[in-house]
Design a protein around this motif. Structure first.
Motif, PDB file in Angstrom:
ATOM      1  N   ARG A   1      11.006  -4.480  -3.149  1.00  0.00           N
ATOM      2  CA  ARG A   1       9.939  -3.838  -4.186  1.00  0.00           C
ATOM      3  C   ARG A   1      10.141  -4.485  -5.461  1.00  0.00           C
ATOM      4  O   ARG A   1      11.234  -4.382  -6.234  1.00  0.00           O
ATOM      5  N   ALA A   2       9.041  -5.114  -6.038  1.00  0.00           N
ATOM      6  CA  ALA A   2       8.960  -5.496  -7.359  1.00  0.00           C
ATOM      7  C   ALA A   2       8.466  -4.716  -8.475  1.00  0.00           C
ATOM      8  O   ALA A   2       7.587  -4.006  -8.357  1.00  0.00           O
ATOM      9  N   MET A   3       8.996  -5.068  -9.616  1.00  0.00           N
ATOM     10  CA  MET A   3       8.533  -4.463 -10.854  1.00  0.00           C
ATOM     11  C   MET A   3       8.429  -5.509 -11.825  1.00  0.00           C
ATOM     12  O   MET A   3       9.188  -6.310 -12.221  1.00  0.00           O
ATOM     13  N   ASP A   4       7.126  -5.190 -12.502  1.00  0.00           N
ATOM     14  CA  ASP A   4       7.021  -6.137 -13.523  1.00  0.00           C
ATOM     15  C   ASP A   4       6.941  -5.861 -14.874  1.00  0.00           C
ATOM     16  O   ASP A   4       7.241  -4.502 -15.080  1.00  0.00           O
ATOM     17  N   SER A   5       6.794  -6.844 -15.870  1.00  0.00           N
ATOM     18  CA  SER A   5       6.771  -6.130 -17.353  1.00  0.00           C
ATOM     19  C   SER A   5       5.787  -5.209 -17.647  1.00  0.00           C
ATOM     20  O   SER A   5       5.860  -4.726 -18.693  1.00  0.00           O
ATOM     21  N   SER A   6       5.037  -5.092 -17.102  1.00  0.00           N
ATOM     22  CA  SER A   6       3.761  -4.195 -17.453  1.00  0.00           C
ATOM     23  C   SER A   6       4.080  -2.495 -16.857  1.00  0.00           C
ATOM     24  O   SER A   6       3.576  -1.479 -17.149  1.00  0.00           O
ATOM     25  N   GLY A   7       5.527  -2.696 -15.966  1.00  0.00           N
ATOM     26  CA  GLY A   7       5.865  -1.309 -15.552  1.00  0.00           C
ATOM     27  C   GLY A   7       5.327  -0.892 -14.376  1.00  0.00           C
ATOM     28  O   GLY A   7       6.053   0.070 -13.665  1.00  0.00           O
ATOM     29  N   TYR A   8       4.656  -1.697 -13.813  1.00  0.00           N
ATOM     30  CA  TYR A   8       4.023  -1.787 -12.462  1.00  0.00           C
ATOM     31  C   TYR A   8       5.093  -1.793 -11.252  1.00  0.00           C
ATOM     32  O   TYR A   8       5.903  -2.798 -11.437  1.00  0.00           O
ATOM     33  N   VAL A   9       5.065  -0.999 -10.375  1.00  0.00           N
ATOM     34  CA  VAL A   9       6.025  -0.978  -9.122  1.00  0.00           C
ATOM     35  C   VAL A   9       5.186  -1.147  -7.994  1.00  0.00           C
ATOM     36  O   VAL A   9       4.455  -0.262  -7.532  1.00  0.00           O
ATOM     37  N   GLN A  10       5.635  -2.179  -7.088  1.00  0.00           N
ATOM     38  CA  GLN A  10       4.869  -2.422  -6.023  1.00  0.00           C
ATOM     39  C   GLN A  10       4.938  -1.383  -5.057  1.00  0.00           C
ATOM     40  O   GLN A  10       5.911  -0.576  -4.877  1.00  0.00           O
ATOM     41  N   PRO A  11       3.703  -1.016  -4.515  1.00  0.00           N
ATOM     42  CA  PRO A  11       3.668   0.303  -3.943  1.00  0.00           C
ATOM     43  C   PRO A  11       3.878  -0.009  -2.207  1.00  0.00           C
ATOM     44  O   PRO A  11       3.857  -1.120  -1.884  1.00  0.00           O
ATOM     45  N   THR A  12       4.031   1.146  -1.612  1.00  0.00           N
ATOM     46  CA  THR A  12       3.963   0.618  -0.162  1.00  0.00           C
ATOM     47  C   THR A  12       2.453   0.606   0.369  1.00  0.00           C
ATOM     48  O   THR A  12       1.501   0.604  -0.275  1.00  0.00           O
ATOM     49  N   LYS A  13       2.396  -0.062   1.608  1.00  0.00           N
ATOM     50  CA  LYS A  13       1.123  -0.233   2.245  1.00  0.00           C
ATOM     51  C   LYS A  13       0.401   0.856   2.292  1.00  0.00           C
ATOM     52  O   LYS A  13      -1.167   0.939   2.106  1.00  0.00           O
ATOM     53  N   ASN A  14       0.978   2.128   2.736  1.00  0.00           N
ATOM     54  CA  ASN A  14       0.199   3.266   2.833  1.00  0.00           C
ATOM     55  C   ASN A  14      -0.131   3.850   1.643  1.00  0.00           C
ATOM     56  O   ASN A  14      -1.261   4.524   1.728  1.00  0.00           O
ATOM     57  N   GLU A  15       0.600   3.632   0.388  1.00  0.00           N
ATOM     58  CA  GLU A  15      -0.058   4.301  -0.926  1.00  0.00           C
ATOM     59  C   GLU A  15      -1.150   3.451  -1.150  1.00  0.00           C
ATOM     60  O   GLU A  15      -2.230   3.907  -1.551  1.00  0.00           O
ATOM     61  N   LEU A  16      -1.377   2.048  -0.767  1.00  0.00           N
ATOM     62  CA  LEU A  16      -2.455   1.267  -1.116  1.00  0.00           C
ATOM     63  C   LEU A  16      -3.683   1.693  -0.263  1.00  0.00           C
ATOM     64  O   LEU A  16      -4.714   1.815  -0.816  1.00  0.00           O
ATOM     65  N   ARG A  17      -3.281   1.955   1.151  1.00  0.00           N
ATOM     66  CA  ARG A  17      -4.242   2.440   1.966  1.00  0.00           C
ATOM     67  C   ARG A  17      -4.958   3.774   1.526  1.00  0.00           C
ATOM     68  O   ARG A  17      -6.396   4.131   1.838  1.00  0.00           O
ATOM     69  N   ASP A  18      -4.075   4.472   1.046  1.00  0.00           N
ATOM     70  CA  ASP A  18      -4.657   5.759   0.367  1.00  0.00           C
ATOM     71  C   ASP A  18      -5.632   5.851  -0.669  1.00  0.00           C
ATOM     72  O   ASP A  18      -6.625   6.559  -0.779  1.00  0.00           O
ATOM     73  N   VAL A  19      -5.422   4.915  -1.462  1.00  0.00           N
ATOM     74  CA  VAL A  19      -6.438   4.613  -2.515  1.00  0.00           C
ATOM     75  C   VAL A  19      -7.621   3.721  -2.237  1.00  0.00           C
ATOM     76  O   VAL A  19      -8.781   3.968  -2.491  1.00  0.00           O
ATOM     77  N   ARG A  20      -7.436   2.687  -1.166  1.00  0.00           N
ATOM     78  CA  ARG A  20      -8.397   1.829  -0.991  1.00  0.00           C
ATOM     79  C   ARG A  20      -9.020   1.867   0.259  1.00  0.00           C
ATOM     80  O   ARG A  20     -10.134   0.928   0.792  1.00  0.00           O
ATOM     81  N   GLY A  21      -8.470   2.714   1.290  1.00  0.00           N
ATOM     82  CA  GLY A  21      -9.008   2.778   2.585  1.00  0.00           C
ATOM     83  C   GLY A  21      -8.425   1.551   3.517  1.00  0.00           C
ATOM     84  O   GLY A  21      -7.693   0.976   3.096  1.00  0.00           O
ATOM     85  N   LEU A  22      -8.841   1.498   4.585  1.00  0.00           N
ATOM     86  CA  LEU A  22      -8.372   0.580   5.957  1.00  0.00           C
ATOM     87  C   LEU A  22      -8.866  -0.613   5.838  1.00  0.00           C
ATOM     88  O   LEU A  22      -8.563  -1.624   6.748  1.00  0.00           O
ATOM     89  N   ASN A  23     -10.298  -0.892   5.195  1.00  0.00           N
ATOM     90  CA  ASN A  23     -10.873  -2.097   5.657  1.00  0.00           C
ATOM     91  C   ASN A  23     -10.863  -3.196   4.490  1.00  0.00           C
ATOM     92  O   ASN A  23     -11.571  -4.119   4.329  1.00  0.00           O
ATOM     93  N   SER A  24      -9.906  -3.122   3.685  1.00  0.00           N
ATOM     94  CA  SER A  24      -9.574  -4.155   2.582  1.00  0.00           C
ATOM     95  C   SER A  24      -9.260  -5.480   3.483  1.00  0.00           C
ATOM     96  O   SER A  24      -8.915  -5.522   4.460  1.00  0.00           O
ATOM     97  N   ILE A  25      -9.687  -6.574   2.641  1.00  0.00           N
ATOM     98  CA  ILE A  25      -8.913  -7.721   3.048  1.00  0.00           C
ATOM     99  C   ILE A  25      -7.906  -8.070   1.913  1.00  0.00           C
ATOM    100  O   ILE A  25      -6.730  -8.760   2.309  1.00  0.00           O
ATOM    101  N   TYR A  26      -8.318  -8.286   0.842  1.00  0.00           N
ATOM    102  CA  TYR A  26      -7.756  -8.953  -0.173  1.00  0.00           C
ATOM    103  C   TYR A  26      -6.688  -8.179  -0.915  1.00  0.00           C
ATOM    104  O   TYR A  26      -6.907  -6.774  -0.619  1.00  0.00           O
ATOM    105  N   HIS A  27      -5.780  -8.661  -1.596  1.00  0.00           N
ATOM    106  CA  HIS A  27      -4.933  -7.859  -2.598  1.00  0.00           C
ATOM    107  C   HIS A  27      -4.101  -6.979  -1.764  1.00  0.00           C
ATOM    108  O   HIS A  27      -3.706  -5.949  -2.433  1.00  0.00           O
ATOM    109  N   ASN A  28      -3.522  -7.232  -0.785  1.00  0.00           N
ATOM    110  CA  ASN A  28      -2.391  -6.549  -0.126  1.00  0.00           C
ATOM    111  C   ASN A  28      -1.127  -6.767  -0.693  1.00  0.00           C
ATOM    112  O   ASN A  28      -0.354  -7.775  -0.360  1.00  0.00           O
TER     113      ASN A  28
END
Ligand code: HEC
Ligand code: HEC
Ligand SMILES: [Ca+2]
Ligand SMILES: [Ca+2]
Ligand SMILES: [Ca+2]
Ligand SMILES: [Ca+2]
Ligand SMILES: [Ca+2]
Ligand SMILES: [Ca+2]
Ligand SMILES: [Co+2]
Ligand SMILES: [Co+2]
Lengths: 406, 196, 406, 196
Positions: C359-386
C-alpha cells in the motif's frame, strides 16, 4: 534515405528555408506503414544508427584482449546512468561464464564460523540500492606523460555509473562473526586471475556491497555475473567480479594487484601503496575530439561528468580559455556521494577557438588540480590516479583535440 | 521508514559452515610472512626447465619479457629513472606475492596446474633470473622468508591526505588565473589514438 | 554443467554440508582458462541464463502485435532503473525506424513564429536530467473485473523508470513564442498512428521534457528514437514517441486517444475525460507468481515498487495477512517525485501461507485504495487507472497466485 | 549552481520559420467545432464502397468489427451496462474525432492514402452504419457540425480530486483492519495468463 539536410546543415538561427522540406511535405513511409511489433525484440539493443556508441579497446595497450580493458563511450552519452551494454570492462583473465547454480561464496579466516553461501542464500539477506561510479585507477593513466589519446572515451572512459542492488558486506561478515584479531579482508574472484585484493575492515564494514543487480537487472557477464563487490569511491580493481571468497585477515595479503600493480611510484623511486580513494575529477564529454561542434557559432551546450571518491560533487567550473577564467557550471542534479554528476554550461559560441577545461570540487573541499600540479607532487612516472584537469582545444571549425596547456 | 539500510540484525542463520577441505581448496593466499605456504621446495635448475616449458613463451627464457607481455626480471635501480622498469626483482616488495600469484594465476590460460614444488622451483628461477640467488639455490617453505627482496622498503602507505589535500583543498581561482596560455602538447602530433 | 546443487537445494540455516562441494574442491574450468576478451561485445546483452527476463506480450489482448503492448519483467528486476532492453513498449503503428537526419520537429499554432527544428537544433538548447516513471494508463486494466493474469509482469508491467535527458518543453515553446490565446498544446508523433494528444499549457510549461536520451544513451527505437515527449506523472499515452509536431491551441483537439480511448466510463455510463495523473500505486514484485519462494521457511526478502503521479512516495506498508495488519516497509532510498521507489520488508517466514499486499502513500497524503474501494466509486467497467491494492496468495510451498480477497 | 534547470532565457534563435506548405502538410488536426476541415464532401453510398474496399477486412462490412479488430458501430445505450460496447455511435462525443482519426491513421498499415472527399464519404458511412444519418446523406465541411453525436454530453472532466481524494487521503489502518479475509477470486481458475 530521404532528406534534404544532414546534421546541422539546415539553417539555424531563424534563417528561413528556401523551399518546403520534402521530409515534411511528402508523406514518409514511416508515417504510412507499420513499424515493428511488440514481439520483435523481447530484449532490445540500440538502433543501428547508434552503432558507433560502443565500448572500444586500444590494441597496443595490452599484450592481448583477455587481460585488458575497454572504454565507455562517454563522449556520446548524457545524464549519469551508464547502460550496462556499453559500460567499460576490465578483466584479468577474460569475462567468465558462471551460472548461478554453480556459484559459491565463501567467508573464512578470522571468523567465528567459516561459511559457504549459494547465490540464492544471498537473495535472502536484506538488500540496499545505491548509485555509484566505478572508475579504474588507470583511467587517464596514458596521459601522465602528456596528451596522447584523442577522445574522451579513451582518456576518461574507464568509468561507469550504475544503480546497484546488493547485500551490505557487513551483513555477510556479521553472519560469519568477525573475530577481534580481524583487521582486513581479502577478496577474490572465481575467474582464473582470481584478482585478490586486501581491504581494511573499516571500509568493509562501512559501505561495501555484495551486489547482484545493476541498473535493475542481473549483473552482466562482463561485470561479474552473478555477484560482484562494490567498493564505493575506491578504485575499480577492488570491485572484484565473480566474487568467490572473502577472508578476514590480520593484515594485508600484499597480493600482486596491490604491489606490482595499483601502486604509485613517485619521482624518488618510492611508491605509494593502498591508494584506494579516487580523487575528485571531471571531464568535458562534449564538445570533445569524438564529439566536435558541427553547427557553427551560436548556442552551444558544453557538458561533462564530475565525480569524487571522497563524497559528493558540490561544484564544477568550466573554462573556455585554458584556465585563465572560470565560470560556475550548472549541475543537472545535486551531487550524490560517490556517484557521477552531470554538468552543463550553456554558452553563445562566437566561433573562435577555445581551450575547454572543467574543474570539479567535492564535499571535502578538494579542488581538482591541473596535470602539472599533480606531476609536481608525484613526478612523471605515475600510471594510476591521474585526475588532472583535461584540456580540449576546440578549433574554429568545431573540431577538438586533446592538448595540454601552460 | 526512510534510511540508508536495514538495521544490523542478529545473524540470520543463512549459508552453511564451510568444510575444512573446502577452505583448503580455495584459501590459497600466501602472506608476506610466509603464512599460507604449503610444505615443499624447488631448485633453480628445475625452475629453469619448468619456466621454459610453462612461461617462457610470454615472459622469455630469462624472464626478460616477450613483446608486450610482462618482463619479470631486470630493472634494478630504475625506479627513480625516467622510465622505471618494474619487475619482481626491481619492484616487488614481498616474495610471497610471487609465489601466490604464480600459484593462483599463472600460466595465463592454464592457471592452477602447477604443483607446490613446481611453484617453489619457478619462483626460485625468477629470483635467479633477477640475480637475487645463486644457480644452486633451492627455495622451500623453510627458507622462504629469508630471501631479501631489494625493494622491500620502497613503499609507503597512501599519503595523499597529508601531502596533497593541503595543496588541493583551496579556494578556486575564477579570474586572471594565469597570464597567457600556450598549447604545450598535442595528441594528434603523437597520433596514437586507435581508429574508430 | 557442474554442480551438486541447484537453486536453494543446498541446506541453509547453518546446517552442515555432508561432504565437500566439488564446485569448491575441484578446480573449475572458468578458474583455469580464459573468459571472453574486451573486444567480444562492443555492445553487450544479458547473459544467456537470464533469457527469461524479457518483455512479453499477451496475444489475445490485441488484434495484432503492431498496435499492441508488451510488459516489463518487473518480477525479476530490483532497484528502480529499468534497463531500456526490457522496458515495456506500446505502439499504435509499430516501432518506426527514423534516422536523426530525417527527423523534424514543428512547433505551430498560436505562436509568434512557427518553427521547424532538426534533431541537432534540439541538442543546442539547455538540457535537464530527471528520473521519471512512465506508466500506461491501462496498466492493471485487465484486473478491473477480477484477478485475471498470473504474474506481476502482466498485471503491473506496463511501467518503466529511466533517467531522461532532454530540453524542457517550455524552452521550445518560448522559442516560438506563445500567443495569449494559447491554452493547450496538441502533440503528435511521426509514426502512422501519429497518436495526437492534447495537454493543458500549464503542464506543458511546468515539467515536460522533449527527451533524446534515456539512461544515458540515445532513446531506443521502441521508445521513440530520436525524440519523445516526457510528461512526468501523467499517463504514458501522452509521452508521444517520434515526436513530430507541437501545436499551441485554444482548446483540446479531442482526438481519438482522448475520447474513444483513455477515458473512464463510470457505472452510470458517464465517462471521465482528461484523467491524466497516475494515482499512487504499488505492487510486490517478489515473491509473486513468476517469482515464487524456492528456499522454504526462514529469512525472506519481500520487495516491490511504488510510485505516484502526484509527487514522491513517502511510505509503503506491507501486509502478509491480506490487509488485516500492516507493517511499514523500508524504502531503499527516499522517494523522488514521479519516479519509482523500491521498498523492502525483511521477514522471518514461518512457512505458512500468506496473502501479500502493499500500500503506497505519496507526498499529497493519498493512500492507495483497495480494488473494491475503486470499484465502489468507478463501477466495474473501467479499463484505465486501476491502482487498487494487489494481493498475491503465497502458499506453503512458496508458489504464489494472483487473487482477490474480501 | 545547483538547481532543477537552466534559467528561462530569451529566445536562442534556433530552428527556422516553418513554411506555410509545411504547416499545411503536417497540421491536419480537426477540432470539435470543425476547424481544420478541408473543403469537401462525400456520400454514404460512396462511403459504403470505400469502406468495403479499405476498411471492412478489419472492421466488417457494417462496421460491426471482425474478430478482435475494433467495432465502429452499435452499442447504443450500453454505456451503463455490464459490458459497454463503445463505438463511434455509442461513445464518441465529436464527429471531428472520426474525421481526424480516419484521415491521419487509417487504414491501418496504409495511413494517409485517403483524399478529403473519401474521408467525408467514409465518415458518412460510419454515421449511417450507426443509424445516425439516412442512406442518402452527404457529409461536407458545411454540414459537418450539424451532425448530432449521441454521447456528446457523456463526458465530464476528471473529478478524482473532488470525488476520490476525500476518500483516499486518510490515515492508513495498521492493525485489526478487518475481521476475516477470504479469497474471492483466483487468476489460476480463470487461467488466461500467457505461457512464458
Ligand atoms: C600466454 C602468456 C603467458 C604465459 C604462458 C605465462 N604468463 Fe605470466 N603473465 C601473462 C600476462 C598477460 C600477465 C599479466 C596479467 C594481468 O595483468 O592480468 C602475466 C603476469 C605475470 C606475472 C606478474 C607480472 C607483473 O609485473 O605483475 C608473473 C610473476 C608471471 N606472469 C609469471 C608467470 C609464470 C611463472 C608463468 C609460467 C608458470 C607464466 N607467467 C606464464 C602472460 C603469461
Ligand atoms: C488491417 C486492419 C485495419 C484496417 C484495414 C482498418 N483499420 Fe481501423 N483500426 C484497426 C486497428 C488495429 C485499430 C486500433 C488502433 C489502435 O488502437 O492503435 C483501428 C481503429 C479504428 C478506429 C477507432 C476505433 C476506436 O474505437 O477507437 C476507427 C474509427 C477506424 N479504425 C476506422 C477505419 C477506417 C475508416 C478504415 C478504412 C479507411 C480502417 N479503419 C481500416 C485496424 C484496421
Ligand atoms: Ca551515430
Ligand atoms: Ca631452458
Ligand atoms: Ca636510478
Ligand atoms: Ca533465469
Ligand atoms: Ca459494400
Ligand atoms: Ca443501458
Ligand atoms: Co590506487
Ligand atoms: Co486517463
Amino acid at each position: 534515405k530521404a532528406g534534404l539536410a544532414t546534421g546541422g546543415a539546415l539553417a539555424a538561427g531563424g534563417a528561413a528555408a528556401q523551399e518546403p522540406d520534402p521530409l515534411i511535405t511528402e508523406v514518409q513511409h514511416w508515417a504510412q506503414g507499420f513499424g515493428e511489433g511488440v514481439d520483435a525484440t523481447p530484449y532490445g539493443l540500440p538502433i543501428d544508427y547508434e552503432s558507433d556508441v560502443v565500448r572500444r579497446n586500444v590494441e597496443w595497450l595490452t599484450a592481448d584482449v583477455i587481460s585488458s580493458i575497454n572504454f565507455t563511450p562517454i563522449h556520446a552519452l548524457d545524464g549519469t546512468i551508464t547502460p550496462q551494454g556499453c559500460a567499460f570492462e576490465r578483466h584479468h583473465s577474460g569475462a567468465i561464464d558462471l551460472p548461478k547454480e554453480d556459484y559459491r561464496l565463501m567467508i573464512n579466516g578470522l571468523v567465528d564460523t567459516p561459511l559457504v553461501f549459494t547465490y540464492w542464500d544471498l537473495e535472502r539477506f536484506p538488500r540496499e540500492n545505491h548509485v555509484y561510479f566505478c572508475e579504474c585507477a588507470a583511467n587517464t593513466g596514458m596521459e601522465w606523460a602528456g596528451a596522447q589519446l584523442n577522445g574522451a572515451q579513451f582518456t576518461h572512459g574507464m568509468i561507469h555509473n550504475m544503480e546497484y542492488t546488493g547485500v551490505p558486506l557487513r551483513t555477510l561478515l556479521n553472519e560469519a562473526g568477525i573475530r577481534t584479531e580481524g583487521k582486513w579482508i581479502f577478496v577474490e574472484g572465481a575467474d582464473a586471475s582470481s584478482n585478490g585484493r586486501s581491504i581494511p575492515l573499516d571500509k568493509a564494514l562501512d559501505d561495501c556491497l555484495v551486489a547482484f543487480k545493476a541498473n535493475g537487472e542481473a549483473l552482466r557477464k562482463e561485470h561479474g555475473y552473478p555477484v560482484r563487490l562494490v567498493v564505493p569511491g575506491w578504485e575499480g580493481n577492488l570491485w572484484v567480479k565473480w566474487l568467490r571468497r572473502i577472508e578476514v585477515t590480520d593484515g594485508p595479503v600484499e597480493s600482486r594487484e596491490e604491489t606490482s600493480k595499483y601502486t604509485d611510484t613517485l619521482a624518488n623511486g618510492i611508491s605509494r601503496k593502498w591508494t584506494w580513494v579516487m580523487d575528485a575529477k571531471s571531464v568535458v564529454t562534449s564538445p570533445s575530439p569524438q564529439s566536435p561542434i558541427t553547427h557553427g557559432p551560436g548556442p552551444l551546450v558544453i557538458t561533462g561528468l564530475a565525480w569524487s571518491g571522497r563524497g559528493a560533487i558540490q561544484r564544477v567550473d568550466v573554462s573556455i580559455d585554458g584556465g585563465k577564467t572560470w565560470q560556475v557550471a550548472r549541475l543537472a542534479q545535486p551531487g550524490q556521494p560517490m556517484a557521477l554528476t552531470r554538468f552543463y554550461l550553456d554558452i553563445e559560441w562566437d566561433g573562435s577557438e577555445m581551450l575547454l577545461q572543467s574543474r570539479a570540487m567535492d564535499s571535502s573541499g578538494y579542488v581538482q588540480p591541473t596535470k602539472n600540479e599533480l606531476r609536481d607532487v608525484r613526478g612523471l612516472n605515475s600510471i594510476y590516479h591521474n585526475n588532472g584537469i583535461q584540456t580540449w582545444w576546440v578549433k574554429a571549425n568545431g573540431e577538438a583535440e586533446n592538448v595540454e596547456v601552460s | 521508514t526512510l534510511g540508508a539500510g536495514p538495521a544490523l540484525a542478529e545473524r540470520l542463520g543463512l549459508g552453511r559452515p564451510a568444510l575444512p577441505e573446502e577452505i583448503a581448496a580455495w584459501d590459497v593466499k600466501v602472506m608476506p610472512d610466509g603464512r599460507g605456504l604449503p610444505v615443499g621446495s624447488g631448485t633453480v635448475a628445475d625452475g629453469e626447465d619448468l619456466f621454459s616449458f610453462h612461461c617462457a613463451v610470454c615472459h622469455g627464457e630469462f624472464a626478460e619479457g616477450v613483446d608486450n607481455w610482462p618482463q619479470l626480471a631486470g630493472g634494478e635501480g630504475t625506479l627513480d629513472d625516467a622510465d622505471p622498469v618494474k619487475t619482481v626483482g626491481s619492484y616487488w616488495p614481498y616474495l610471497s606475492t610471487v609465489w601466490d600469484y604464480v600459484n593462483r594465476s599463472m600460466p595465463f590460460g592454464g592457471a592452477q596446474v602447477l604443483e607446490p614444488d613446481e611453484v617453489y622451483a619457478i619462483v626460485a628461477y625468477i629470483l635467479y633470473s633477477n640475480f637475487l640467488v645463486d644457480d644452486d639455490f633451492e627455495l622451500s617453505n623453510e627458507n622462504f622468508i629469508e630471501v631479501q627482496m631489494p625493494n622491500v622498503d620502497g613503499f609507503i602507505p597512501d599519503d595523499r591526505d597529508e601531502v596533497e589535500l593541503p595543496l588541493f583543498v583551496r579556494e578556486p581561482c575564477m579570474t586572471d588565473c594565469k597570464e597567457g596560455v600556450e598549447i604545450t602538447m598535442r595528441a594528434t602530433v603523437l597520433n596514437v589514438t586507435p581508429d574508430m
